[in-house]
Design an enzyme around this catalytic site. Structure first.
Site, mmCIF file in Angstrom:
data_model
loop_
_atom_site.group_PDB
_atom_site.id
_atom_site.type_symbol
_atom_site.label_atom_id
_atom_site.label_comp_id
_atom_site.label_asym_id
_atom_site.label_seq_id
_atom_site.Cartn_x
_atom_site.Cartn_y
_atom_site.Cartn_z
ATOM 1 N N HIS A 97 40.668 44.583 42.063
ATOM 2 C CA HIS A 97 40.091 45.579 42.963
ATOM 3 C C HIS A 97 38.680 45.978 42.523
ATOM 4 O O HIS A 97 37.865 46.372 43.361
ATOM 5 C CB HIS A 97 41.002 46.813 43.036
ATOM 6 N N ASN A 99 43.329 51.836 47.962
ATOM 7 C CA ASN A 99 43.488 52.048 46.519
ATOM 8 C C ASN A 99 44.349 53.247 46.143
ATOM 9 O O ASN A 99 44.971 53.262 45.078
ATOM 10 C CB ASN A 99 42.114 52.242 45.864
ATOM 11 N N ARG A 125 45.695 44.120 38.569
ATOM 12 C CA ARG A 125 45.307 44.597 39.906
ATOM 13 C C ARG A 125 44.010 45.406 39.837
ATOM 14 O O ARG A 125 43.147 45.274 40.714
ATOM 15 C CB ARG A 125 46.427 45.438 40.510
ATOM 16 N N HIS A 155 50.781 37.907 42.034
ATOM 17 C CA HIS A 155 51.869 38.714 42.589
ATOM 18 C C HIS A 155 53.218 38.385 41.964
ATOM 19 O O HIS A 155 54.203 39.069 42.231
ATOM 20 C CB HIS A 155 51.933 38.532 44.107
#
Length: 337
Positions: free
Chosen positions: A72, A100, A68, A199
């Site tokens: 990001h 975040n 992740r 995911h």
């Protein structure tokens, strides 16, 4: 406002042209290479791998944290390590952006890797490269595919606090909006569906799926008994009236610690935890995405092959500014002084 399929096509074409022109204006940074550290830090990949093995062995969730973080990072200014920067008097980092602040973990793992590499080859391996390699290793360590990681990124001296909330997809977004954000980064609809498969090892917070479970979850899952049981368990840990916002549950509730294709199978059953995920299969605009979800649910190898290809594309999103104004940080949390 409901968009026609023609309008959707026009918007995606516009974003594609805009992204291409932006690249032309910015100028191409030096190409990444597989052997970038062969002479300057030949043990770099082994050091990252060893530290990631320790991290994932101690807690398999660390794999999802690092994956992740990488995503990001790359969606804001390109893959430049900007997500790793702490706030200072002169710099506002990305960590406290709304999208975040409660979502990102794993920073200490990157710190440990960086410390090891600084001991081995000082001021040589960038934080952006460390994060990209670590994301690949994280996937492998929980049963996912392998791929070669092109290297040679510089670290940015800036961060994109405002860009984080603008560029990153949110859990309640519709499919058209999500597609536009991926296309803006130079990623295709196929890349988007494949990368969403990350995911399969992710966790969702109550605040991000409350609207979904008290909204159209019943309709998408068609109220079959097993889905009803699952939905009731979600409602028990995430009450409609509020509370428990930070309580978490797996987005793949069957094999949450294993990188596989079960995430897509939950979407076929209408059991996607996040609205943004279920939209891949259920949206009226998802003609292409629905077919891809069905294919990846049936063929794990097809998912793995496309995920690997899409991760390379993700990792190749660059911040042109770092080619002339970048650096190799000595500490991933702060720019060099």
């Amino acid at each position: 406002m409901v968009l026609s399929l023609y309008s959707l096509h026009f918007m995606l074409l516009t974003f594609s042209i805009f992204g291409f022109l932006s690249l032309l204006d910015a100028g191409a940074p030096p190409p990444l290479t597989l052997d970038y550290y062969a002479s300057t830090c030949p043990n770099a990949l082994d050091i990252v791998k060893k530290e990631m093995e320790c991290a994932v062995t101690s807690d398999p969730r660390n794999a999802a944290f690092i994956l992740r973080l990488h995503f990001h990072d790359c969606f804001v200014q390109g893959c430049d390590g900007s997500v790793l920067l702490d706030d200072t008097f002169t710099l506002q980092g990305e960590k406290k952006a709304a999208i975040n602040i409660n979502a990102l973990k794993g920073f200490r793992i990157i710190d440990r890797i960086k410390n090891k590499l600084e001991s081995e080859c000082p001021s040589t391996v960038s934080c952006a490269d460390i994060l990209t390699i670590a994301a690949r290793d994280a996937v492998i360590l929980v049963g996912g595919p392998d791929w070669d990681v092109p290297l040679g990124r510089n670290d940015s001296k800036t961060a994109g606090y405002a860009m984080a909330d603008q560029n990153l997809p949110t859990s309640d977004e519709g499919l058209v909006s999500i597609i536009s954000k991926f296309v803006y980064q130079g990623l295709s609809v196929t890349d988007m569906v494949a990368l969403s498969g990350a995911h399969t090892i992710g966790m969702g917070r109550c605040v991000n799926f409350r609207e979904r479970i008290y909204g159209d979850f019943d309709a998408s899952s068609r109220g079959n008994p097993s889905s009803e049981t699952y939905l009731n368990s979600l409602k028990a840990m995430c009450p409609a009236a509020g509370g428990g916002d930070n309580d978490e549950t797996a987005m793949d509730y069957v094999t949450p610690k294993l990188f596989d294709n079960y995430f897509y199978q939950t979407l076929l059953k209408g059991e996607g935890l996040l609205n943004s995920d279920q939209e891949l299969y259920s949206s009226v605009f998802g003609i292409q995405t629905k077919k891809l979800v069905q294919m990846y649910a049936e063929d794990q190898m097809a998912f793995f092959e496309q995920f690997s290809e899409s991760m390379v594309k993700l990792g190749n999103i660059t911040n042109p500014d770092t080619s002339d104004n970048g650096e190799v940080r000595k500490n991933c949390r702060f720019v060099n002084t």
